[in-house]
Design a protein around this motif. Sequence first.
Motif, PDB file in Angstrom:
ATOM      1  N   ASP A 164       7.480   7.302   5.308  1.00 55.82           N
ATOM      2  CA  ASP A 164       7.476   6.510   6.538  1.00 55.82           C
ATOM      3  C   ASP A 164       6.230   5.635   6.642  1.00 55.82           C
ATOM      4  N   LEU A 165       5.067   6.222   6.374  1.00 54.20           N
ATOM      5  CA  LEU A 165       3.827   5.448   6.461  1.00 54.20           C
ATOM      6  C   LEU A 165       3.772   4.359   5.392  1.00 54.20           C
ATOM      7  N   SER A 166       4.285   4.640   4.224  1.00 60.77           N
ATOM      8  CA  SER A 166       4.321   3.618   3.176  1.00 60.77           C
ATOM      9  C   SER A 166       5.173   2.433   3.601  1.00 60.77           C
ATOM     10  N   SER A 167       6.335   2.700   4.180  1.00 59.19           N
ATOM     11  CA  SER A 167       7.196   1.594   4.619  1.00 59.19           C
ATOM     12  C   SER A 167       6.560   0.817   5.774  1.00 59.19           C
ATOM     13  N   MET A 213       0.850  -1.177   0.000  1.00 61.20           N
ATOM     14  CA  MET A 213       0.000   0.000   0.000  1.00 61.20           C
ATOM     15  C   MET A 213       0.891   1.233   0.000  1.00 61.20           C
ATOM     16  N   SER A 214       0.633   2.113  -0.895  1.00 64.00           N
ATOM     17  CA  SER A 214       1.432   3.318  -1.005  1.00 64.00           C
ATOM     18  C   SER A 214       0.615   4.524  -0.525  1.00 64.00           C
ATOM     19  N   ILE A 215       1.239   5.324   0.304  1.00 62.73           N
ATOM     20  CA  ILE A 215       0.590   6.528   0.827  1.00 62.73           C
ATOM     21  C   ILE A 215       1.126   7.721   0.045  1.00 62.73           C
ATOM     22  N   ASP A 216       0.245   8.494  -0.533  1.00 66.48           N
ATOM     23  CA  ASP A 216       0.674   9.659  -1.306  1.00 66.48           C
ATOM     24  C   ASP A 216       0.414  10.956  -0.525  1.00 66.48           C
ATOM     25  N   LEU A 217       0.837  12.067  -1.096  1.00 65.29           N
ATOM     26  CA  LEU A 217       0.682  13.367  -0.428  1.00 65.29           C
ATOM     27  C   LEU A 217      -0.780  13.731  -0.200  1.00 65.29           C
ATOM     28  N   LYS A 218      -1.629  13.345  -1.150  1.00 64.53           N
ATOM     29  CA  LYS A 218      -3.052  13.645  -1.010  1.00 64.53           C
ATOM     30  C   LYS A 218      -3.624  12.966   0.236  1.00 64.53           C
ATOM     31  N   VAL A 253       0.655  20.201   8.582  1.00 57.61           N
ATOM     32  CA  VAL A 253       1.865  19.526   8.124  1.00 57.61           C
ATOM     33  C   VAL A 253       2.359  20.262   6.887  1.00 57.61           C
ATOM     34  N   ASP A 254       3.616  20.719   6.937  1.00 61.82           N
ATOM     35  CA  ASP A 254       4.168  21.399   5.769  1.00 61.82           C
ATOM     36  C   ASP A 254       4.594  20.367   4.708  1.00 61.82           C
ATOM     37  N   GLU A 255       4.936  20.850   3.527  1.00 64.99           N
ATOM     38  CA  GLU A 255       5.233  19.977   2.390  1.00 64.99           C
ATOM     39  C   GLU A 255       6.399  19.025   2.670  1.00 64.99           C
ATOM     40  N   GLU A 256       7.465  19.561   3.258  1.00 60.69           N
ATOM     41  CA  GLU A 256       8.644  18.747   3.518  1.00 60.69           C
ATOM     42  C   GLU A 256       8.324  17.619   4.488  1.00 60.69           C
ATOM     43  N   ARG A 257       7.618  17.967   5.539  1.00 65.89           N
ATOM     44  CA  ARG A 257       7.231  16.972   6.543  1.00 65.89           C
ATOM     45  C   ARG A 257       6.237  15.974   5.953  1.00 65.89           C
ATOM     46  N   ALA A 258       5.356  16.426   5.075  1.00 61.84           N
ATOM     47  CA  ALA A 258       4.373  15.540   4.455  1.00 61.84           C
ATOM     48  C   ALA A 258       5.065  14.495   3.580  1.00 61.84           C
ATOM     49  N   PHE A 273       3.277   0.394   6.224  1.00 65.63           N
ATOM     50  CA  PHE A 273       2.216  -0.436   5.649  1.00 65.63           C
ATOM     51  C   PHE A 273       2.779  -1.596   4.833  1.00 65.63           C
ATOM     52  N   GLU A 274       3.919  -1.409   4.198  1.00 63.73           N
ATOM     53  CA  GLU A 274       4.559  -2.510   3.486  1.00 63.73           C
ATOM     54  C   GLU A 274       4.969  -3.607   4.455  1.00 63.73           C
ATOM     55  N   PHE A 275       5.503  -3.206   5.617  1.00 65.04           N
ATOM     56  CA  PHE A 275       5.895  -4.177   6.624  1.00 65.04           C
ATOM     57  C   PHE A 275       4.669  -4.913   7.169  1.00 65.04           C
ATOM     58  N   ILE A 276       3.575  -4.204   7.385  1.00 61.11           N
ATOM     59  CA  ILE A 276       2.339  -4.827   7.872  1.00 61.11           C
ATOM     60  C   ILE A 276       1.824  -5.841   6.852  1.00 61.11           C
ATOM     61  N   GLU A 277       1.918  -5.516   5.559  1.00 64.45           N
ATOM     62  CA  GLU A 277       1.496  -6.450   4.525  1.00 64.45           C
ATOM     63  C   GLU A 277       2.343  -7.714   4.542  1.00 64.45           C
ATOM     64  N   LYS A 278       3.656  -7.578   4.798  1.00 58.35           N
ATOM     65  CA  LYS A 278       4.521  -8.755   4.916  1.00 58.35           C
ATOM     66  C   LYS A 278       4.097  -9.607   6.104  1.00 58.35           C
ATOM     67  N   LEU A 279       3.787  -8.958   7.233  1.00 57.12           N
ATOM     68  CA  LEU A 279       3.359  -9.697   8.409  1.00 57.12           C
ATOM     69  C   LEU A 279       2.034 -10.410   8.175  1.00 57.12           C
ATOM     70  N   ASN A 280       1.132  -9.794   7.425  1.00 58.04           N
ATOM     71  CA  ASN A 280      -0.162 -10.407   7.143  1.00 58.04           C
ATOM     72  C   ASN A 280      -0.034 -11.661   6.282  1.00 58.04           C
ATOM     73  N   LYS A 281       1.047 -11.787   5.517  1.00 57.51           N
ATOM     74  CA  LYS A 281       1.249 -12.954   4.664  1.00 57.51           C
ATOM     75  C   LYS A 281       1.768 -14.165   5.436  1.00 57.51           C
ATOM     76  N   LEU A 282       2.256 -13.953   6.636  1.00 63.67           N
ATOM     77  CA  LEU A 282       2.775 -15.067   7.434  1.00 63.67           C
ATOM     78  C   LEU A 282       1.647 -15.988   7.858  1.00 63.67           C
ATOM     79  N   LYS A 283       1.927 -17.288   7.833  1.00 63.32           N
ATOM     80  CA  LYS A 283       0.936 -18.270   8.261  1.00 63.32           C
ATOM     81  C   LYS A 283       1.113 -18.516   9.758  1.00 63.32           C
ATOM     82  N   THR A 284       0.118 -18.129  10.520  1.00 67.34           N
ATOM     83  CA  THR A 284       0.186 -18.261  11.981  1.00 67.34           C
ATOM     84  C   THR A 284      -0.941 -19.142  12.510  1.00 67.34           C
ATOM     85  N   ASP A 285      -1.441 -20.057  11.673  1.00 71.92           N
ATOM     86  CA  ASP A 285      -2.562 -20.903  12.076  1.00 71.92           C
ATOM     87  C   ASP A 285      -2.216 -21.802  13.263  1.00 71.92           C
TER      88      ASP A 285
END
Length: 95
Positions: free
Chosen positions: A30-33, A1-6, A19-24, A35-47
């Motif tokens: 940061d939020l994109s990375s 999942m990619s988070i954009d400026l909008k 939030v100014d442009e630089e901080r945004a 969410f990418e990590f969360i997606e990796k964790l969701n793929k793990l089989k923990t049954d």
Amino acid sequence: MSIDLKTIKHISKLSRISVDEERADKLAKDLSSIFEFIEKLNKLKTDNVEPLTSVAETTLKLRSDEIESDNIRDQIIKNSPDSNEDYFVVPKVIE
């Protein structure tokens, strides 16, 4: 999942945080990375994995609640810079 400026601007508007442009830009990356990590964790089989309630799998030993020291009030009062019968006398803190 990619988070954009909008999305960042929408979230900041909803949370009423400016939030100014630089901080945004940094927040978007940061939020994109995250969410990418969360997606990796969701793929793990923990049954077949049991939930972990504690790192140490030991139980606490029960003991009786007994007083181990005899009347040491006098020893404690000796530590006070100034005493008044059975109480500590301390300098006034609030004026």
